[in-house]
Every structure is written in C-alpha cells, then in structure tokens.
Design a protein around this motif. Structure first.
Motif, PDB file in Angstrom:
ATOM      1  N   LEU A  39      57.991  43.237  17.371  1.00 54.73           N
ATOM      2  CA  LEU A  39      59.319  42.663  17.550  1.00 54.73           C
ATOM      3  C   LEU A  39      59.239  41.269  18.138  1.00 54.73           C
ATOM      4  O   LEU A  39      58.488  41.024  19.097  1.00 54.73           O
ATOM      5  CB  LEU A  39      60.157  43.554  18.466  1.00 54.73           C
ATOM      6  N   GLU A  40      60.028  40.365  17.564  1.00 56.66           N
ATOM      7  CA  GLU A  40      60.227  39.035  18.109  1.00 56.66           C
ATOM      8  C   GLU A  40      61.723  38.779  18.196  1.00 56.66           C
ATOM      9  O   GLU A  40      62.530  39.641  17.845  1.00 56.66           O
ATOM     10  CB  GLU A  40      59.527  37.985  17.247  1.00 56.66           C
ATOM     11  N   SER A  41      62.108  37.587  18.624  1.00 56.88           N
ATOM     12  CA  SER A  41      63.515  37.316  18.917  1.00 56.88           C
ATOM     13  C   SER A  41      64.413  37.479  17.698  1.00 56.88           C
ATOM     14  O   SER A  41      65.560  37.900  17.831  1.00 56.88           O
ATOM     15  CB  SER A  41      63.667  35.914  19.492  1.00 56.88           C
ATOM     16  N   HIS A  42      63.918  37.149  16.508  1.00 53.45           N
ATOM     17  CA  HIS A  42      64.765  37.235  15.326  1.00 53.45           C
ATOM     18  C   HIS A  42      64.064  37.964  14.183  1.00 53.45           C
ATOM     19  O   HIS A  42      64.385  37.745  13.008  1.00 53.45           O
ATOM     20  CB  HIS A  42      65.186  35.832  14.861  1.00 53.45           C
ATOM     21  N   SER A  43      63.113  38.812  14.490  1.00 55.46           N
ATOM     22  CA  SER A  43      62.384  39.482  13.419  1.00 55.46           C
ATOM     23  C   SER A  43      61.782  40.792  13.907  1.00 55.46           C
ATOM     24  O   SER A  43      61.561  41.000  15.101  1.00 55.46           O
ATOM     25  CB  SER A  43      61.288  38.570  12.872  1.00 55.46           C
ATOM     26  N   ALA A  44      61.526  41.678  12.941  1.00 52.99           N
ATOM     27  CA  ALA A  44      60.936  42.977  13.237  1.00 52.99           C
ATOM     28  C   ALA A  44      60.070  43.423  12.075  1.00 52.99           C
ATOM     29  O   ALA A  44      60.466  43.305  10.910  1.00 52.99           O
ATOM     30  CB  ALA A  44      62.033  44.020  13.489  1.00 52.99           C
ATOM     31  N   SER A  45      58.908  43.921  12.397  1.00 53.19           N
ATOM     32  CA  SER A  45      58.020  44.532  11.411  1.00 53.19           C
ATOM     33  C   SER A  45      57.822  45.983  11.816  1.00 53.19           C
ATOM     34  O   SER A  45      57.468  46.261  12.965  1.00 53.19           O
ATOM     35  CB  SER A  45      56.675  43.808  11.365  1.00 53.19           C
ATOM     36  N   LEU A 102      60.495  44.075  29.083  1.00 49.34           N
ATOM     37  CA  LEU A 102      59.253  43.486  28.614  1.00 49.34           C
ATOM     38  C   LEU A 102      59.547  42.048  28.214  1.00 49.34           C
ATOM     39  O   LEU A 102      60.711  41.671  28.078  1.00 49.34           O
ATOM     40  CB  LEU A 102      58.680  44.261  27.428  1.00 49.34           C
ATOM     41  N   PRO A 103      58.527  41.219  27.998  1.00 44.58           N
ATOM     42  CA  PRO A 103      58.782  39.847  27.559  1.00 44.58           C
ATOM     43  C   PRO A 103      59.583  39.823  26.256  1.00 44.58           C
ATOM     44  O   PRO A 103      59.147  40.347  25.232  1.00 44.58           O
ATOM     45  CB  PRO A 103      57.378  39.278  27.350  1.00 44.58           C
ATOM     46  N   GLY A 104      60.799  39.264  26.317  1.00 45.68           N
ATOM     47  CA  GLY A 104      61.640  39.151  25.132  1.00 45.68           C
ATOM     48  C   GLY A 104      62.291  40.439  24.697  1.00 45.68           C
ATOM     49  O   GLY A 104      62.849  40.508  23.592  1.00 45.68           O
ATOM     50  N   LEU A 105      62.272  41.465  25.544  1.00 51.17           N
ATOM     51  CA  LEU A 105      62.737  42.781  25.107  1.00 51.17           C
ATOM     52  C   LEU A 105      63.287  43.576  26.288  1.00 51.17           C
ATOM     53  O   LEU A 105      62.693  43.610  27.357  1.00 51.17           O
ATOM     54  CB  LEU A 105      61.565  43.552  24.493  1.00 51.17           C
ATOM     55  N   THR A 106      64.445  44.208  26.065  1.00 53.73           N
ATOM     56  CA  THR A 106      65.006  45.145  27.029  1.00 53.73           C
ATOM     57  C   THR A 106      65.204  46.477  26.321  1.00 53.73           C
ATOM     58  O   THR A 106      65.783  46.528  25.232  1.00 53.73           O
ATOM     59  CB  THR A 106      66.350  44.640  27.577  1.00 53.73           C
ATOM     60  N   VAL A 107      64.719  47.561  26.933  1.00 52.30           N
ATOM     61  CA  VAL A 107      64.781  48.885  26.319  1.00 52.30           C
ATOM     62  C   VAL A 107      65.545  49.812  27.259  1.00 52.30           C
ATOM     63  O   VAL A 107      65.223  49.905  28.444  1.00 52.30           O
ATOM     64  CB  VAL A 107      63.371  49.454  26.062  1.00 52.30           C
ATOM     65  N   VAL A 108      66.550  50.501  26.719  1.00 50.31           N
ATOM     66  CA  VAL A 108      67.365  51.429  27.499  1.00 50.31           C
ATOM     67  C   VAL A 108      67.353  52.787  26.803  1.00 50.31           C
ATOM     68  O   VAL A 108      67.555  52.878  25.587  1.00 50.31           O
ATOM     69  CB  VAL A 108      68.818  50.928  27.643  1.00 50.31           C
ATOM     70  N   GLY A 109      67.133  53.854  27.563  1.00 51.16           N
ATOM     71  CA  GLY A 109      67.117  55.197  27.015  1.00 51.16           C
ATOM     72  C   GLY A 109      68.411  55.937  27.284  1.00 51.16           C
ATOM     73  O   GLY A 109      68.937  55.898  28.406  1.00 51.16           O
ATOM     74  N   PHE A 110      68.942  56.626  26.264  1.00 56.75           N
ATOM     75  CA  PHE A 110      70.148  57.444  26.381  1.00 56.75           C
ATOM     76  C   PHE A 110      69.762  58.923  26.396  1.00 56.75           C
ATOM     77  O   PHE A 110      68.902  59.350  25.623  1.00 56.75           O
ATOM     78  CB  PHE A 110      71.084  57.231  25.179  1.00 56.75           C
TER      79      PHE A 110
END
Length: 280
Positions: free
Chosen positions: A227-233, A103-111
């Motif tokens: 989520l952003e590059s240096h922050s999370a809510s 996604l824009p600014g985000l990579t998600v990997v499932g285990f």
C-alpha cells in the motif's frame, strides 16, 4: 510502501495440519510490516483451540493485530456466550476489542462485528464507527478497516449480510476509509465497494480461510497487500501441494473517481525495511 498480510478464518480445532508450517513460512517470508487477522481463530472457542491460535501468533515474526469472529465466542457454553462472550478471546489473543495501529502512511482500525445473540450474522457497532471516523479524520495517509464480517457479498452467498451494511459503507466512504479487510465467507473477493453517493472510494479485500478444512469450493488462501498513498497491490496466495504460491495479482490506483484497477502499477520486489512505528 507499507506491506500488510491479511489472514482470516484459521479455525483452530478444524485445520489442515499439513498447512500450518507452510502458512507460517509464507507469511514470514513476505516480511510484512503488519499481519492483520480478521477473526475466527477457533472452531468452537475452546481453550485448547485458543492455545493453538496463540502459539501460531507467537511464531509470526511481524507485529500483528486482530479482531474476533463469530466462532470465537462459545456456542455450547451459553453462560459464557451471553455473559462473558470475549473472556477467552481476551485471555488468549488480545484485550483490545477495537485495536488501532499507526504505521508510516497508514492507519489501521479494527471493528468487532460479532453479535453474541446470533450465531453467524454480524452487526455494526455505531460507536466504533464514530470512533474510527474520528481517527481517520486525523490521519494523513491510507485508512484501513479490519472486520470479520463482510460489508458486501455475492448474491449466491447463503449467510445473512450484516444489518445496515450498506449504511456502514456509506459512512466509511464519507469519513475517509480507503480499504476494508474481511473474512467469514471462506471466499476470495477483491474489488471496490460501489457507494451510492461516493462511488468506488473504498476497496474491499476479502480472503478465504488460511488453514481450515471448511472450504467453500476455493483453496486455502491469504493476501499480501503493498500500500502507498494512492495505490494498492494485492496478491492472493493459495495452498498448492503443501506450499503457498501466488495465484492472482491486482493493482489499483486511487484518484478522483476512487479506486480503479491499474495493471501497470509497479510492485515492490523486495520486502520493506523495518519502520520505527508504534505497532506494539
């Protein structure tokens, strides 16, 4: 800003039916860019339970990705459990056992942390770990891991922690993972992992059960992450009188010392627009 909804432990076959529509309304109202489901779609991996889980997924308006949980492999059909453990999961949920989304600014990997030879305890698949680290090394944004089993848990939890969970967190810290989403315990927990070598480089968001009646002294819940590059809510949404309402909100900033709680961080008040991202 990218928005994720994190669900876990739906346990179709042992759900509170009065929460099904409220949960779907709440998830769809959040207008996430991705819904992440960390396993235990079913109670006993039966076809009827998988059909209900698939029907639930089809009612989500956002793209979704998922990993299996220990309840998603058969307990009473031993041939199926040991020879074709993921046959029904692959048929009704997804063929992907290590899904990857960009996604824009985000990579998600499932285990996949399920161990067919144990009922509850999960396991680390180190080949998946190496593949995830390679993917993260090429990522320019935040890196997120989905896993059913937690990599850390409170001392009072009776379930066994995954073998080599500490080593896995060290490895994830080294290779650039930023957030781990997990379930399994039916308990809420949101705070950074404390790596021995790397400090608070990885933030854990551990939700309870979205629909199951198998509660562990806490409400049914799910999480909304902005989520952003240096922050999370992170917002915890809990079931209350057949509605899901916000119960808690935490904000974190990522700096030289890793993740630190930052109560002043602003929250997006409107849902994000759709992005043209490869999230099929």
């Amino acid at each position: 800003m990218t928005r994720l909804v994190h669900l876990s432990d739906l346990h179709f076959g042992r759900t509170a039916p009065e929460l099904l529509d409220p949960l779907l309304r709440a998830v769809n109202a959040a207008e996430p860019d991705l819904v992440a489901v960390t396993g235990d779609f079913t109670q006993r991996a039966r076809r009827s339970q998988y059909r209900d889980a698939r029907a639930f997924l089809r009612r989500l308006k956002a793209p979704w990705m998922a990993v299996p949980g220990n309840h998603d492999v058969s307990l009473d059909n031993l041939w199926l459990r040991f020879v074709r453990p993921y046959r029904r999961y692959r048929r009704f949920i997804t063929e992907e056992m290590m899904p990857v989304k960009h996604l824009p600014g985000l990579t998600v990997v499932g285990f996949n942390t399920v161990d067919r030879f144990r009922w509850q305890r999960g396991k680390i698949r180190w080949l998946q770990m190496r593949q995830a680290c390679r993917i993260f090394s090429e990522s320019k944004g935040l890196n997120v891991v989905l896993a059913h089993h937690p990599f850390e848990q409170d001392p009072d939890v009776e379930k066994s922690l995954m073998r080599d969970a500490d080593q896995a967190i060290e490895r994830l810290s080294e290779c650039g993972a930023h957030v781990v989403l997990s379930g399994h315990l039916h308990r809420w927990r949101t705070e950074p992992f404390l790596s021995r070598k790397h400090g608070a480089q990885v933030l854990q968001v551990h939700v309870g059960t979205g629909l199951s009646t198998r509660l562990r002294g806490q409400e049914n819940d799910f999480a909304i992450l902005d989520l952003e590059s240096h922050s999370a809510s992170i917002r915890r949404m809990i079931a209350r009188e057949k509605h899901f309402v916000e119960d808690e909100r935490r904000h974190y900033s990522f700096g030289e010392n890793g993740w630190e709680r930052s109560p002043d961080w602003p929250v997006r008040s409107e849902p994000s627009p759709r992005h043209d991202a490869p999230i099929n």
